[in-house]
Design an enzyme around this catalytic site. Structure first.
Site, PDB file in Angstrom:
ATOM      1  N   CYS A  81       0.824  -1.224   0.000  1.00  0.00           N
ATOM      2  CA  CYS A  81       0.000   0.000   0.000  1.00  0.00           C
ATOM      3  C   CYS A  81       0.855   1.269   0.000  1.00  0.00           C
ATOM      4  O   CYS A  81       0.323   2.368  -0.196  1.00  0.00           O
ATOM      5  CB  CYS A  81      -0.940   0.005   1.202  1.00  0.00           C
ATOM      6  SG  CYS A  81      -1.870  -1.515   1.368  1.00  0.00           S
ATOM      7  N   HIS A 325      -9.278   3.521  -1.597  1.00  0.00           N
ATOM      8  CA  HIS A 325      -7.936   2.960  -1.422  1.00  0.00           C
ATOM      9  C   HIS A 325      -7.561   2.036  -2.595  1.00  0.00           C
ATOM     10  O   HIS A 325      -7.448   0.829  -2.416  1.00  0.00           O
ATOM     11  CB  HIS A 325      -7.880   2.221  -0.072  1.00  0.00           C
ATOM     12  CG  HIS A 325      -6.542   1.715   0.334  1.00  0.00           C
ATOM     13  ND1 HIS A 325      -5.345   2.167  -0.218  1.00  0.00           N
ATOM     14  CD2 HIS A 325      -6.193   0.775   1.261  1.00  0.00           C
ATOM     15  CE1 HIS A 325      -4.338   1.526   0.346  1.00  0.00           C
ATOM     16  NE2 HIS A 325      -4.822   0.676   1.235  1.00  0.00           N
TER      17      HIS A 325
HETATM   18  N1  COA Z   1     -17.080   1.166   3.948  1.00  0.00           N
HETATM   19  C1  COA Z   1     -18.378   1.513   3.787  1.00  0.00           C
HETATM   20  N2  COA Z   1     -19.216   0.886   2.907  1.00  0.00           N
HETATM   21  C2  COA Z   1     -18.681  -0.104   2.168  1.00  0.00           C
HETATM   22  C3  COA Z   1     -17.335  -0.509   2.277  1.00  0.00           C
HETATM   23  C4  COA Z   1     -16.522   0.175   3.214  1.00  0.00           C
HETATM   24  N3  COA Z   1     -15.239  -0.165   3.386  1.00  0.00           N
HETATM   25  N4  COA Z   1     -17.092  -1.518   1.416  1.00  0.00           N
HETATM   26  C5  COA Z   1     -18.257  -1.747   0.765  1.00  0.00           C
HETATM   27  N5  COA Z   1     -19.209  -0.897   1.233  1.00  0.00           N
HETATM   28  C6  COA Z   1     -20.622  -0.817   0.826  1.00  0.00           C
HETATM   29  C7  COA Z   1     -20.793  -0.781  -0.672  1.00  0.00           C
HETATM   30  O1  COA Z   1     -20.763   0.534  -1.165  1.00  0.00           O
HETATM   31  C8  COA Z   1     -22.137  -1.427  -0.829  1.00  0.00           C
HETATM   32  O2  COA Z   1     -23.100  -0.460  -0.489  1.00  0.00           O
HETATM   33  P1  COA Z   1     -24.514  -0.385  -1.280  1.00  0.00           P
HETATM   34  O3  COA Z   1     -25.192  -1.695  -0.971  1.00  0.00           O
HETATM   35  O4  COA Z   1     -25.177   0.811  -0.676  1.00  0.00           O
HETATM   36  O5  COA Z   1     -24.153  -0.241  -2.723  1.00  0.00           O
HETATM   37  C9  COA Z   1     -22.166  -2.480   0.272  1.00  0.00           C
HETATM   38  O6  COA Z   1     -21.226  -2.026   1.265  1.00  0.00           O
HETATM   39  C10 COA Z   1     -21.733  -3.863  -0.186  1.00  0.00           C
HETATM   40  O7  COA Z   1     -20.539  -3.725  -0.951  1.00  0.00           O
HETATM   41  P2  COA Z   1     -19.588  -4.963  -1.269  1.00  0.00           P
HETATM   42  O8  COA Z   1     -18.597  -4.523  -2.301  1.00  0.00           O
HETATM   43  O9  COA Z   1     -20.411  -6.184  -1.568  1.00  0.00           O
HETATM   44  O10 COA Z   1     -18.835  -5.161   0.119  1.00  0.00           O
HETATM   45  P3  COA Z   1     -17.959  -6.380   0.547  1.00  0.00           P
HETATM   46  O11 COA Z   1     -18.659  -7.048   1.671  1.00  0.00           O
HETATM   47  O12 COA Z   1     -17.549  -7.218  -0.622  1.00  0.00           O
HETATM   48  O13 COA Z   1     -16.626  -5.667   1.082  1.00  0.00           O
HETATM   49  C11 COA Z   1     -15.177  -5.198   2.878  1.00  0.00           C
HETATM   50  C12 COA Z   1     -16.577  -5.032   2.319  1.00  0.00           C
HETATM   51  C13 COA Z   1     -15.090  -4.492   4.218  1.00  0.00           C
HETATM   52  C14 COA Z   1     -14.855  -6.678   3.099  1.00  0.00           C
HETATM   53  C15 COA Z   1     -14.170  -4.583   1.880  1.00  0.00           C
HETATM   54  O14 COA Z   1     -14.470  -3.212   1.702  1.00  0.00           O
HETATM   55  C16 COA Z   1     -12.728  -4.720   2.341  1.00  0.00           C
HETATM   56  O15 COA Z   1     -12.144  -5.812   2.257  1.00  0.00           O
HETATM   57  N6  COA Z   1     -12.092  -3.639   2.811  1.00  0.00           N
HETATM   58  C17 COA Z   1     -10.732  -3.676   3.278  1.00  0.00           C
HETATM   59  C18 COA Z   1      -9.778  -3.488   2.145  1.00  0.00           C
HETATM   60  C19 COA Z   1      -8.359  -3.671   2.578  1.00  0.00           C
HETATM   61  O16 COA Z   1      -8.019  -4.547   3.364  1.00  0.00           O
HETATM   62  N7  COA Z   1      -7.451  -2.843   2.055  1.00  0.00           N
HETATM   63  C20 COA Z   1      -6.075  -2.861   2.396  1.00  0.00           C
HETATM   64  C21 COA Z   1      -5.889  -2.239   3.700  1.00  0.00           C
HETATM   65  S1  COA Z   1      -4.226  -2.249   4.250  1.00  0.00           S
END
Ligand code: COA
Length: 376
Positions: A81, A325
C-alpha cells in the site's frame, strides 16, 4: 525539487481498465502544469496487484505503449500500500540525473477474473506466519484495534467518529469513492462486524483508480509546490514479529528524518494526510507523527482538531476510508490532496492556513512507511 503537475481519476467501482486509468491520471497531470509529455525524462509506475488481480505485469512496458517512440526509462515500484510514496521517493532521488520525472500510481481492484481482492491484499502480509493462520487484513487490524483499545481504555465510539469525519469530508470531494454517500453515525454504529471490533465502516473500500504527479528539479510556475523532504523506512512484514501493535516504528523513523530534513516540527503543519486503511490506523498515525502524545489521539478527535476548520486538518479528501484505497494510487492521491490544499485550489474543502503539508503512506501492517513534506 518541485511538484509541477498533479492529476487523478475518480476513485470507486469503475469500468475502466488498469491501463486506461493510468492514462487518464497521467493525461490530467500533464494538463495541470507547464511540463509537456516530451519534457519527461523518466517515469516511475506504482502498482501492487496488477499480476494477481488483472493478469498484467511488466507494467513499465505497458505504460511505454501509451507513449510510442519516447523510449525513456520506466520503472515499476511495488511496496504494497506504500508503493506510490516509495515510487515518489525514488523519482525524487532520480532528479540527480533527470530534470522532470513522472510518477503514476494505479490499481484496478474490482471485477477481477483471477482472484478475490481479500486474498490478493493478504500478499502484503507474511504468507506463512499471517495469511495461513487466518490473518487477512481486517483481522490483523482487528488485533491492533483490540490491543490499542485495551491499552488506552477507549471504546469503539472513537473509531466511529473517525469514520464519520472521513465520510463527511469525502462529500466535499467529487472524485472520492463515497463522494455522494450520505453516512450517519447510526449507519456506522449499525454496520456489520467484519473482524471484531472492526465493522464495515472501519474499513477502507476496495477501489479502482489512479493518480499521478510530475516532479521537476527547477521551479516552473507559481503553482509549483516545493518538496521539503521525502523519507522511506521499513519494518518486519509479520505482526507476530512486532513488540507493540499500537504504534508503527517505520512511520516514527521516517517522520523523524523527514522533520529534521525539512527543518520543521509537527506544530508547523497546516494539513496532514494519514493512511487510514482502517480507522484504528488513523489514531495510530496521529500519534506516530507526533501530533499528540501516545494514546491521546482521541482528544484530537473529540476537540475537533482534525476537522477541516480545526487546528490541524487531517484527510480533507475523505482519507482512504471514504476517498478510497486503490492501493497503488493511494500515496499519490494523498500528494494530490496536499498539493491542491497548499495551492488553495480545494474549493469547498479548502483549509484556511495552507503553507506546509505532510503525507503519511504505509504498506501492509506498517512494514513500509513513506513520508513526504511539502511547502506551498
Ligand atoms: N465502507 C463503507 N461501505 C462499504 C465498504 C466500506 N469499506 N465496502 C463496501 N461498502 C458498501 C458498498 O458501497 C455497498 O453499499 P450499497 O449496498 O449501498 O451499494 C455495500 O457495502 C456492499 O458492498 P460490497 O462490495 O459487496 O462489500 P464487501 O462485503 O464485498 O466488502 C469489505 C466489504 C469491508 C470486506 C471490503 O471493503 C474490504 O475488504 N475492505 C478492506 C480493504 C483492505 O483490506 N485494504 C487494504 C488495507 S491495508
Amino acid at each position: 525539487m518541485y511538484i509541477t503537475g498533479i492529476g487523478r481519476t475518480k476513485f470507486g467501482v469503475l469500468s475502466k481498465s488498469l491501463i486506461e486509468l493510468a492514462y487518464e491520471a497521467m493525461y490530467n497531470a500533464i494538463n495541470d502544469g507547464p511540463i509537456d509529455i516530451t519534457d519527461i525524462d523518466a517515469i516511475y509506475v506504482s502498482n501492487f496487484l496488477g499480476g494477481p488481480l488483472n493478469g498484467q505485469l511488466h507494467l513499465n512496458s505497458a505504460i511505454a505503449s501509451l507513449l510510442p517512440d519516447m523510449n525513456i526509462p520506466i520503472i515499476r515500484i511495488e511496496t504494497a500500500c506504500a508503493s506510490s510514496s516509495v515510487a515518489l521517493n525514488q523519482a525524487i532521488q532520480s532528479l540527480s540525473q533527470f530534470s522532470n520525472v513522472m510518477v503514476v500510481g494505479v490499481e484496478k481492484m474490482t471485477d477481477s477474473k483471477y482472484m478475490n481482492p481479500t486474498d490478493a491484499i493478504a500478499m502484503a502480509a507474511d504468507n506463512i506466519l499471517d495469511y495461513q493462520n487466518g490473518l487477512i487484513f481486517p483481522a490483523s487490524y482487528a488485533l491492533i484495534a483490540q490491543q490499542y483499545m485495551l491499552k488506552y481504555g477507549i471504546g469503539h465510539d472513537v473509531l466511529e467518529q473517525v469514520s464519520y469525519l472521513n465520510h463527511k469530508n469525502s462529500n466535499l470531494n467529487p472524485l472520492a469513492h463515497f463522494s455522494y454517500k450520505d453516512v450517519s453515525m447510526e449507519m456506522i454504529r449499525q454496520s456489520p462486524i467484519v473482524a471484531s471490533p472492526i465493522n464495515l465502516f472501519d474499513c477502507s473500500p476496495i477501489s479502482d483508480g489512479a493518480a499521478a504527479a510530475i516532479i521537476s528539479k527547477d521551479r516552473c510556475s507559481d503553482r509549483d509546490i516545493e518538496i521539503l523532504s521525502s523519507h522511506v523506512s521499513t519494518d518486519s512484514i509479520s505482526i507476530s514479529q512486532r513488540k507493540d501493535l499500537t504504534s508503527f516504528n517505520a512511520t516514527k523513523t521516517a517522520v523523524k528524518k523527514a522533520y529534521a530534513e525539512a527543518g520543521i516540527n509537527p506544530d508547523d503543519l497546516d494539513i496532514v494526510e494519514v493512511h487510514d486503511c482502517f480507522t484504528i490506523s488513523e489514531l495510530i498515525a496521529l500519534e506516530d507523527l507526533g501530533l499528540c502524545e501516545p494514546g491521546r489521539s482521541c482528544d484530537m478527535i473529540e476537540n475537533g482538531d482534525i476537522s477541516i476548520d480545526g487546528r490541524i486538518p487531517v484527510n480533507t479528501d475523505g482519507g482512504l476510508k471514504a476517498n478510497g484505497h486503490p492501493i497503488g494510487a493511494t500515496g499519490l492521491a494523498q500528494i494530490f490532496e496536499v498539493v491542491t490544499q497548499l495551492r488553495g485550489e480545494a474549493g469547498k474543502r479548502q483549509i484556511s492556513d495552507h503553507e506546509v503539508g505532510l503525507a503519511q503512506n504505509i504498506g501492509g501492517i506498517g512494514g513500509t512507511a513513506g513520508i513526504t513534506i511539502m511547502r506551498g
